[in-house]
Motif scaffolding. Structure first.
Motif, PDB file in Angstrom:
ATOM      1  N   ALA A   1       0.832  -1.208   0.000  1.00 61.19           N
ATOM      2  CA  ALA A   1       0.000   0.000   0.000  1.00 61.19           C
ATOM      3  C   ALA A   1       0.862   1.252   0.000  1.00 61.19           C
ATOM      4  N   TYR A   2       0.322   2.284  -0.626  1.00 56.95           N
ATOM      5  CA  TYR A   2       0.989   3.581  -0.657  1.00 56.95           C
ATOM      6  C   TYR A   2      -0.022   4.637  -0.226  1.00 56.95           C
ATOM      7  N   LEU A   3       0.422   5.546   0.624  1.00 53.34           N
ATOM      8  CA  LEU A   3      -0.423   6.657   1.050  1.00 53.34           C
ATOM      9  C   LEU A   3      -0.022   7.913   0.279  1.00 53.34           C
ATOM     10  N   LEU A   4      -1.005   8.505  -0.404  1.00 54.18           N
ATOM     11  CA  LEU A   4      -0.754   9.737  -1.156  1.00 54.18           C
ATOM     12  C   LEU A   4      -1.300  10.934  -0.394  1.00 54.18           C
ATOM     13  N   GLU A   5      -0.506  11.985  -0.342  1.00 54.66           N
ATOM     14  CA  GLU A   5      -0.989  13.267   0.174  1.00 54.66           C
ATOM     15  C   GLU A   5      -0.551  14.348  -0.791  1.00 54.66           C
ATOM     16  N   THR A   6      -1.506  15.158  -1.229  1.00 59.13           N
ATOM     17  CA  THR A   6      -1.258  16.224  -2.205  1.00 59.13           C
ATOM     18  C   THR A   6      -0.231  15.830  -3.267  1.00 59.13           C
ATOM     19  N   GLY A   7      -0.513  14.724  -3.918  1.00 62.21           N
ATOM     20  CA  GLY A   7       0.258  14.335  -5.097  1.00 62.21           C
ATOM     21  C   GLY A   7       1.563  13.619  -4.834  1.00 62.21           C
ATOM     22  N   GLU A   8       1.867  13.338  -3.564  1.00 60.00           N
ATOM     23  CA  GLU A   8       3.134  12.659  -3.267  1.00 60.00           C
ATOM     24  C   GLU A   8       2.912  11.445  -2.375  1.00 60.00           C
ATOM     25  N   ILE A   9       3.801  10.463  -2.521  1.00 59.73           N
ATOM     26  CA  ILE A   9       3.733   9.304  -1.633  1.00 59.73           C
ATOM     27  C   ILE A   9       4.437   9.657  -0.326  1.00 59.73           C
ATOM     28  N   VAL A  10       3.692   9.554   0.772  1.00 58.52           N
ATOM     29  CA  VAL A  10       4.273   9.923   2.060  1.00 58.52           C
ATOM     30  C   VAL A  10       4.510   8.713   2.962  1.00 58.52           C
ATOM     31  N   ARG A  11       3.937   7.572   2.623  1.00 58.98           N
ATOM     32  CA  ARG A  11       4.140   6.338   3.384  1.00 58.98           C
ATOM     33  C   ARG A  11       3.973   5.173   2.436  1.00 58.98           C
ATOM     34  N   SER A  12       4.713   4.080   2.698  1.00 62.17           N
ATOM     35  CA  SER A  12       4.433   2.842   1.967  1.00 62.17           C
ATOM     36  C   SER A  12       4.802   1.655   2.831  1.00 62.17           C
ATOM     37  N   GLY A  13       4.192   0.533   2.535  1.00 61.96           N
ATOM     38  CA  GLY A  13       4.471  -0.678   3.292  1.00 61.96           C
ATOM     39  C   GLY A  13       3.459  -1.746   2.924  1.00 61.96           C
ATOM     40  N   THR A  14       3.478  -2.842   3.653  1.00 57.68           N
ATOM     41  CA  THR A  14       2.430  -3.837   3.424  1.00 57.68           C
ATOM     42  C   THR A  14       1.111  -3.230   3.907  1.00 57.68           C
ATOM     43  N   GLY A  15       0.014  -3.831   3.486  1.00 54.97           N
ATOM     44  CA  GLY A  15      -1.285  -3.338   3.943  1.00 54.97           C
ATOM     45  C   GLY A  15      -1.339  -3.308   5.462  1.00 54.97           C
ATOM     46  N   ALA A  16      -0.823  -4.365   6.085  1.00 57.09           N
ATOM     47  CA  ALA A  16      -0.853  -4.462   7.548  1.00 57.09           C
ATOM     48  C   ALA A  16       0.018  -3.384   8.190  1.00 57.09           C
ATOM     49  N   GLU A  17       1.184  -3.122   7.588  1.00 62.50           N
ATOM     50  CA  GLU A  17       2.070  -2.087   8.146  1.00 62.50           C
ATOM     51  C   GLU A  17       1.396  -0.719   8.143  1.00 62.50           C
ATOM     52  N   LEU A  18       0.775  -0.382   7.009  1.00 59.69           N
ATOM     53  CA  LEU A  18       0.123   0.927   6.951  1.00 59.69           C
ATOM     54  C   LEU A  18      -1.095   0.989   7.877  1.00 59.69           C
ATOM     55  N   ALA A  19      -1.803  -0.135   7.981  1.00 57.55           N
ATOM     56  CA  ALA A  19      -2.967  -0.164   8.871  1.00 57.55           C
ATOM     57  C   ALA A  19      -2.534   0.032  10.320  1.00 57.55           C
ATOM     58  N   GLY A  20      -1.271  -0.320  10.642  1.00 57.71           N
ATOM     59  CA  GLY A  20      -0.769  -0.177  12.004  1.00 57.71           C
ATOM     60  C   GLY A  20      -0.017   1.123  12.245  1.00 57.71           C
ATOM     61  N   ASP A  21       0.170   1.901  11.191  1.00 58.60           N
ATOM     62  CA  ASP A  21       0.942   3.139  11.285  1.00 58.60           C
ATOM     63  C   ASP A  21       0.123   4.214  12.014  1.00 58.60           C
ATOM     64  N   ALA A  22       0.744   4.843  13.008  1.00 57.83           N
ATOM     65  CA  ALA A  22       0.000   5.787  13.858  1.00 57.83           C
ATOM     66  C   ALA A  22      -0.586   6.938  13.045  1.00 57.83           C
ATOM     67  N   ALA A  23       0.203   7.492  12.124  1.00 60.85           N
ATOM     68  CA  ALA A  23      -0.272   8.642  11.342  1.00 60.85           C
ATOM     69  C   ALA A  23      -1.420   8.225  10.428  1.00 60.85           C
ATOM     70  N   VAL A  24      -1.310   7.046   9.840  1.00 61.10           N
ATOM     71  CA  VAL A  24      -2.378   6.545   8.959  1.00 61.10           C
ATOM     72  C   VAL A  24      -3.639   6.318   9.776  1.00 61.10           C
ATOM     73  N   ARG A  25      -3.448   5.746  10.966  1.00 63.97           N
ATOM     74  CA  ARG A  25      -4.621   5.461  11.816  1.00 63.97           C
ATOM     75  C   ARG A  25      -5.331   6.758  12.205  1.00 63.97           C
ATOM     76  N   ALA A  26      -4.546   7.751  12.573  1.00 62.21           N
ATOM     77  CA  ALA A  26      -5.142   9.010  13.033  1.00 62.21           C
ATOM     78  C   ALA A  26      -5.899   9.699  11.897  1.00 62.21           C
ATOM     79  N   ALA A  27      -5.296   9.725  10.709  1.00 68.15           N
ATOM     80  CA  ALA A  27      -5.882  10.531   9.630  1.00 68.15           C
ATOM     81  C   ALA A  27      -6.890   9.766   8.788  1.00 68.15           C
ATOM     82  N   TYR A  28      -6.705   8.456   8.654  1.00 71.00           N
ATOM     83  CA  TYR A  28      -7.509   7.733   7.655  1.00 71.00           C
ATOM     84  C   TYR A  28      -8.332   6.580   8.225  1.00 71.00           C
ATOM     85  N   LEU A  29      -8.047   6.173   9.447  1.00 78.69           N
ATOM     86  CA  LEU A  29      -8.784   5.027   9.976  1.00 78.69           C
ATOM     87  C   LEU A  29      -9.608   5.403  11.198  1.00 78.69           C
ATOM     88  N   GLY A  30      -9.909   6.690  11.306  1.00 76.85           N
ATOM     89  CA  GLY A  30     -10.767   7.146  12.384  1.00 76.85           C
ATOM     90  C   GLY A  30     -10.105   7.052  13.746  1.00 76.85           C
TER      91      GLY A  30
END
Ligand code: ATP
Length: 238
Positions: free
Chosen positions: A207-236
Motif C-alpha cells: 500500500a501507498y499513502l498519497l498526500e497532495t500528489g506525493e507518496i508519504v508512506r508505503s508498506g504492506t497493507g498491515a504495516e500501513l494499517a498499524g501506522d500511527a499517522a495513517v490510523r489518526a488521519a484515515y482510519l478514524g
C-alpha cells in the motif's frame, strides 16, 4: 514486475496533480493507493490508462515504456480500468455494456467471449438476473459490479479499480472487496484506489499513502494499517 511507475509528474494546467510518484505493482498482487480527496489517486490511474498526459517520469508495463502507447493499445496489452463514477452506458443493456468491455479485443466473437461472460456472471450473479435490462435501471451497487465486469471482459492482466466502494452500503462494500479478492485469486493483478482505507489495507499486499500528489508512506497493507499517522488521519483513530 508487472507495472513500474517512476518519478511520475502530471499537471492540470498549472496545478501539479501528482509529483515524482514512484511505485511498483508485482504480478499477482493487490496494491492499493489510499489518500484523501484530491490526493492524486484518480490522476495516477488515468495516467496509467493513457487518459492523462505525463509531464515527467515514466510508466513501464512488463518492462515496456508506455509513453507512446495509445489507450486502446494499453487495453489490448492487458491494462483495463473500471473508472470512478462507474462510467457505464445507461441506455445500453447490461449485456451490451459487457460487450463494450471487449471492444478492443481482436477475438471478440461470441465463442471467444463466452468464457469471459461466464466468469463475470459467476462473479456477479445479479448481473445475470438483469442481463437484458438497461444499465441505467441498475442500483448503485449493481452499476459498480457492471463497471468491474466490463473491465474484466477485456481479459486484463492488470485491473485498475477507482473507488469501487464509493457510495455503497456497508454490506455491499464488504461484498465488492470479497469479489476483488476472488478476481485476484483467479490470477488478475489489481491496482486499487480507495478512500475506504480500512477495507483496502486489509486486502492489499502493498500500500501507498498519497498526500497532495506525493507518496508519504508505503508498506504492506498491515504495516500501513498499524501506522500511527495513517490510523489518526484515515482510519478514524481507532
Ligand atoms: P478523488 O477521490 O476526489 O478523485 P483523487 O485522489 O483521485 O481524489 P485526483 O482526482 O487525482 O485526486 O486530483 C488530484 C488533483 O488534481 C486535485 O488537486 C484536483 O483538484 C486536481 N484535478 C483533478 N482533475 C482535474 C481537472 N480535470 N482539472 C483541473 N484539476 C483537476
Amino acid at each position: 514486475m508487472l507495472l513500474e511507475v517512476r518519478d511520475l509528474s502530471v499537471n492540470y494546467g498549472h496545478i501539479e496533480a501528482i509529483r515524482d510518484l514512484s511505485f511498483e505493482v508485482p504480478e499477482g498482487t493487490v496494491v492499493t493507493l489510499i489518500g484523501a480527496n484530491g490526493a492524486g489517486k484518480s490522476t495516477t490511474l488515468k495516467t496509467i490508462s493513457g487518459l492523462r498526459k505525463i509531464r515527467a517520469g515514466s510508466v513501464f508495463y512488463e518492462g515496456k515504456d508506455l509513453a507512446k502507447v495509445s489507450p486502446d493499445r494499453r487495453v489490448q496489452m492487458g491494462i483495463s480500468q473500471s473508472p470512478e463514477g462507474r462510467g457505464i452506458f445507461p441506455g445500453m443493456t447490461v449485456r451490451e455494456n459487457l460487450e463494450m468491455g471487449a471492444y478492443v479485443r481482436r477475438d471478440r466473437n461470441t465463442a471467444a467471449l463466452a468464457p469471459d461472460f461466464e466468469r463475470v456472471l459467476t462473479l456477479f450473479p445479479r448481473l445475470q438476473e438483469r442481463i437484458k435490462q438497461p444499465a441505467g435501471n441498475l442500483s448503485g451497487g449493481e452499476q459498480q459490479m457492471l463497471a468491474i465486469g466490463r473491465a474484466l471482459m477485456a481479459q486484463p492482466r492488470l485491473l485498475l479499480l477507482d473507488e469501487p466502494s464509493m457510495g455503497l452500503a456497508p454490506k455491499l462494500i464488504h461484498q465488492i472487496f470479497r469479489i476483488i479478492e476472488e478476481i485476484n485469486s483467479q490470477g488478475t493483478t489489481v491496482l486499487l484506489v480507495e478512500q475506504n482505507a480500512a477495507q483496502a489495507l486489509r486486502r492489499a499486499d502493498h500500500a501507498y499513502l498519497l498526500e497532495t500528489g506525493e507518496i508519504v508512506r508505503s508498506g504492506t497493507g498491515a504495516e500501513l494499517a498499524g501506522d500511527a499517522a495513517v490510523r489518526a488521519a484515515y482510519l478514524g483513530g481507532d
